[in-house]
Design a protein around this motif. Structure first.
Motif, PDB file in Angstrom:
ATOM      1  N   UNK B   3     -32.454  16.548  59.859  1.00 41.66           N
ATOM      2  CA  UNK B   3     -31.585  15.472  59.928  1.00 41.66           C
ATOM      3  C   UNK B   3     -31.213  14.906  58.537  1.00 41.66           C
ATOM      4  N   UNK B   4     -31.994  14.828  57.570  1.00 39.78           N
ATOM      5  CA  UNK B   4     -31.861  14.613  56.358  1.00 39.78           C
ATOM      6  C   UNK B   4     -30.660  15.340  55.541  1.00 39.78           C
ATOM      7  N   UNK B   7     -27.252  14.809  56.924  1.00 36.35           N
ATOM      8  CA  UNK B   7     -26.701  13.619  56.571  1.00 36.35           C
ATOM      9  C   UNK B   7     -26.384  13.867  55.095  1.00 36.35           C
ATOM     10  N   UNK B 126     -24.817  13.328  70.301  1.00 31.09           N
ATOM     11  CA  UNK B 126     -26.017  13.650  69.347  1.00 31.09           C
ATOM     12  C   UNK B 126     -26.498  14.862  69.907  1.00 31.09           C
ATOM     13  N   UNK B 128     -29.771  17.551  70.024  1.00 30.86           N
ATOM     14  CA  UNK B 128     -31.198  17.388  69.808  1.00 30.86           C
ATOM     15  C   UNK B 128     -31.647  19.177  69.611  1.00 30.86           C
ATOM     16  N   UNK B 131     -37.143  19.008  67.050  1.00 33.25           N
ATOM     17  CA  UNK B 131     -37.857  17.560  66.877  1.00 33.25           C
ATOM     18  C   UNK B 131     -36.523  16.523  66.276  1.00 33.25           C
ATOM     19  N   UNK B 133     -32.777  15.079  65.733  1.00 29.43           N
ATOM     20  CA  UNK B 133     -31.388  14.651  66.426  1.00 29.43           C
ATOM     21  C   UNK B 133     -30.313  14.699  65.527  1.00 29.43           C
ATOM     22  N   UNK B 135     -26.365  14.472  64.359  1.00 31.46           N
ATOM     23  CA  UNK B 135     -25.183  13.705  64.809  1.00 31.46           C
ATOM     24  C   UNK B 135     -23.641  14.815  64.860  1.00 31.46           C
ATOM     25  N   UNK B 207     -19.106   6.271  60.240  1.00 23.75           N
ATOM     26  CA  UNK B 207     -20.517   6.674  59.712  1.00 23.75           C
ATOM     27  C   UNK B 207     -20.689   5.344  58.863  1.00 23.75           C
ATOM     28  N   UNK B 249     -30.085  11.746  49.478  1.00 26.90           N
ATOM     29  CA  UNK B 249     -30.933  11.625  50.544  1.00 26.90           C
ATOM     30  C   UNK B 249     -32.337  11.943  50.410  1.00 26.90           C
ATOM     31  N   UNK B 252     -34.061   9.591  48.250  1.00 30.17           N
ATOM     32  CA  UNK B 252     -34.447   8.513  49.236  1.00 30.17           C
ATOM     33  C   UNK B 252     -35.706   8.722  49.837  1.00 30.17           C
ATOM     34  N   UNK B 253     -35.685   9.928  50.512  1.00 31.61           N
ATOM     35  CA  UNK B 253     -36.868  10.270  51.259  1.00 31.61           C
ATOM     36  C   UNK B 253     -38.169  10.527  50.912  1.00 31.61           C
ATOM     37  N   UNK B 257     -36.835   4.934  47.740  1.00 34.02           N
ATOM     38  CA  UNK B 257     -35.250   4.580  48.368  1.00 34.02           C
ATOM     39  C   UNK B 257     -34.917   3.559  47.261  1.00 34.02           C
TER      40      UNK B 257
END
Lengths: 361, 288
Positions: B3-4, B7, B126, B128, B131, B133, B135, B207, B249, B252-253, B257
């Protein structure tokens, strides 16, 4: 507007500094409208002490420098009092000038620290974070039965103040947050912060942010499939935010705030809301309602206390005032609103699920 | 993690699209266009106007916004560049700063200060995967960016117009001696660059929402992407943009952050120290 010089000199002057441009104008314009409405009503009913009330309106935009310039400009006309913006950063920049000038200044900021600085001329009409964030945290623990709190906050005075109060409240329960993640007010991607909170094992999210970033947080929480209850700050109940999120984004979200004019069943509040909407072609939020109350209370102070700065101050300090959004009674720090409510959204429809009221008796 | 990364890559692709148009103009006229971010913002608002206010389908809105954006680019060229053509680069830079203020305040007057959120182009779907999700809109951004970069490579290498534009960017005088209509080529560059800006605006709008300040945010990031990728390099804008998006990203993760932007700008300094040309480009200062 074309008053004769004599009549203009005779008018009771009140300064109004609000964010009328920039992204901060989301709230600023609604508040200015409320102030104008209160003043017009009082003028229509004969003014204050038989004198017309004149509002000196200046734009504080989204910058401390602009706001301070605006304050200096209105102070040049020697107003009896100033209605100030709610942004704590702007207020803190204005404080030395307010104290030096000795002008009663009223606003609806939530940041705790503002009234702890000992500025005897400043009055607060929104419940501070010590009230709202404590209510939000107690609600998450006691009503939702959660123990692992993940905090999301905007990296400025407002966000940090909220974070500190959540942490303090948790401490009283022998708890600590499992994560506390910050973002900048202009950030557009909150996924990393949300995923960190999730990975830390949080079972509830409490957030403290402004409308646009709160909207992004809620949207991205749903997009990332992070299915945790979320207790958001008052920003999440503002019409400007409601317009940019979908029903799905907001469904099931809890929000702490001071009042919600749209769902208040009392006829006087509904009457006020309708006349606001008819006049300004936009709906009023809690900040507009409390700003209206604040302006009315100030005008009452001029009427009853007298058209002189120190008399206005002492009237505000001593008097209990029944407004539309709350009963206002100022404590020693000049915090005048002590009521917080927790809402739950179903789609975009809020219902009040809990009220916390600590107004001094 | 997926996901990260998704994004990060998606927002990086937006930086790349914005940077690409910016670099075209820089190569063509030898000066930076500080109003380029505002062209992205206006493009986003045009998309919002078509999809939200007029209720047109997302795909139609996209095409209309890109078309209108291109037209704006042509007008911009006529109003802001043509009158100062032939003067030192600084003249155009100053005019472009003025245009940026004009467009931002124009947007404030026309569309107001409230952020607006257009529906995304794939109906909020979205996907899947395990694990994670993902976009669909983010995936769309990545696919569109890949296509744009592929098409522009083919366009510049394989078409007559593309080669003339390249010749103009390389050396205006020589191009003119070879019979290329340099004026027309510069007008084309501004038009295509603004169309790309509008495309980036429409793609990013769902977004991050659209507000008059959108351009400032985006141009600052695009500028870092351009410097990291190599000032003046088209391939560099893609690599620099995606690199910056992912680093932001991941910082921040996994780091903090609060220090996301600090790391992004520190990275800029490090890249300039270690690789003064960026990943692909020419040394800063050789042109401007």
């Amino acid at each position: 507007m074309l008053a004769s010089p004599a009549a203009a000199a005779d008018a009771v002057k009140i300064g109004l500094v609000a964010s009328l441009t920039s992204d901060f104008a989301l709230i600023g314009v609604l508040q200015k409208n409320a102030g104008v409405m209160a003043v017009d009503e009082v003028n229509a009913a004969g003014g204050a002490q038989g004198r017309r009330v004149e509002l000196l309106v200046e734009d504080g935009s989204n910058s401390n420098t602009v706001a301070l310039g605006a304050l200096n400009k209105v102070l040049g006309d020697r107003p009896l009092a100033v209605l100030a913006p709610l942004w704590s950063t702007q207020l803190l920049a204005m404080f030395p000038t307010i104290e030096k000038d000795g002008v009663p200044t009223l606003s609806t900021t939530g940041t705790r620290k503002v009234t702890q600085l000992g500025n005897g001329w400043y009055f607060r009409y929104f419940p501070h974070d010590g009230i709202t964030k404590t209510a939000a945290t107690e609600f998450a623990l006691n009503e939702l039965g959660r123990k692992k709190v993940g905090i999301l906050y905007v990296a400025n005075e407002y966000g940090q103040s909220g974070r500190d109060i959540i942490v303090e409240t948790l401490k009283k329960h022998g708890l600590a947050p499992v994560a506390a993640e910050s973002h900048n007010a202009t950030d557009k991607d909150m996924s990393a912060q949300l995923l960190r909170v999730k990975q830390a094992g949080a079972d509830v999210i409490i957030s403290q942010a402004h409308p646009a970033d709160t909207a992004l947080i809620l949207k991205q929480q749903r997009q990332l499939g992070i299915d945790l209850p979320h207790v958001a700050s008052s920003a999440a109940s503002q019409p400007s935010m409601l317009r940019i999120v979908t029903d799905k984004d907001l469904d099931g979200v809890y929000v702490e705030t001071a009042a919600v004019p749209a769902i208040d069943p009392r006829p006087e509040v509904q009457r006020w809301l309708r006349s606001y909407e008819e006049r300004f072609k936009t709906t009023a939020d809690v900040f507009a309602l409390l700003y209206y109350d604040m302006t009315r209370m100030l005008l009452q102070a001029i009427k009853d206390g007298g058209a002189e700065r120190s008399r206005i101050r002492s009237w505000l300090e001593k008097t209990r005032y029944e407004g539309l959004g709350a009963t206002y009674a100022c404590d020693a720090e000049h915090n005048c609103n002590h009521r917080a409510v927790i809402l739950r959204y179903t789609g975009k429809t809020p219902t009040i699920v809990k009220t916390y009221d600590s107004t001094p008796k | 993690m997926p996901q990260l990364l998704l994004n990060g890559i998606a927002i990086g692709c937006i930086y790349a699209l914005v940077s690409c148009g910016f670099v075209w103009v820089y190569q063509s006229v030898g000066a930076v266009n500080f109003a380029h971010g505002e062209l992205v913002m206006v493009g986003a608002y045009l998309g919002v106007t078509a999809s939200v206010l007029l209720g047109w389908p997302p795909a139609v809105s996209l095409v209309v916004a890109v078309g209108a954006g291109a037209l704006l680019g042509l007008v911009f060229q006529r109003v802001a560049y043509r009158p100062v053509r032939g003067r030192p680069a600084l003249s155009f830079i100053v005019v472009s700063i003025g245009m940026s203020i004009l467009l931002r305040n124009g947007a404030l007057a026309v569309w107001g200060p409230d952020p607006v959120a257009p529906p995304d182009l794939v109906g909020g779907r979205m996907l899947r995967v395990g694990d994670s999700v993902l976009s669909a809109h983010h995936l769309l951004i990545i696919v569109v960016t890949a296509l744009v970069f592929l098409m522009q490579a083919l366009f510049f290498a394989g078409t007559r117009l593309g080669r003339r534009l390249r010749a103009t960017a390389e050396d205006q005088e020589t191009a003119q001696l070879m019979g290329v209509n340099v004026r027309a080529m510069i007008a084309w560059t501004f038009t295509l660059s603004a169309a790309l800006a509008a495309l980036a605006g429409v793609l990013v709008a769902p977004v991050i929402f659209v507000s008059p300040d959108l351009g400032l945010f985006i141009i600052l990031k695009a500028f870092i992407a351009i410097v990291i990728g190599g000032f003046g390099s088209i391939a560099g804008t893609l690599v620099g943009g995606v690199f910056l998006g992912v680093i932001e990203v991941l910082t921040a993760a996994y780091v903090s952050s609060a220090y996301k932007d600090v790391v992004a700008f520190a990275l800029l300094v490090v890249v300039l120290l270690v690789l003064p040309h960026g990943f692909f480009g020419e040394r800063i200062g050789e042109r401007a």
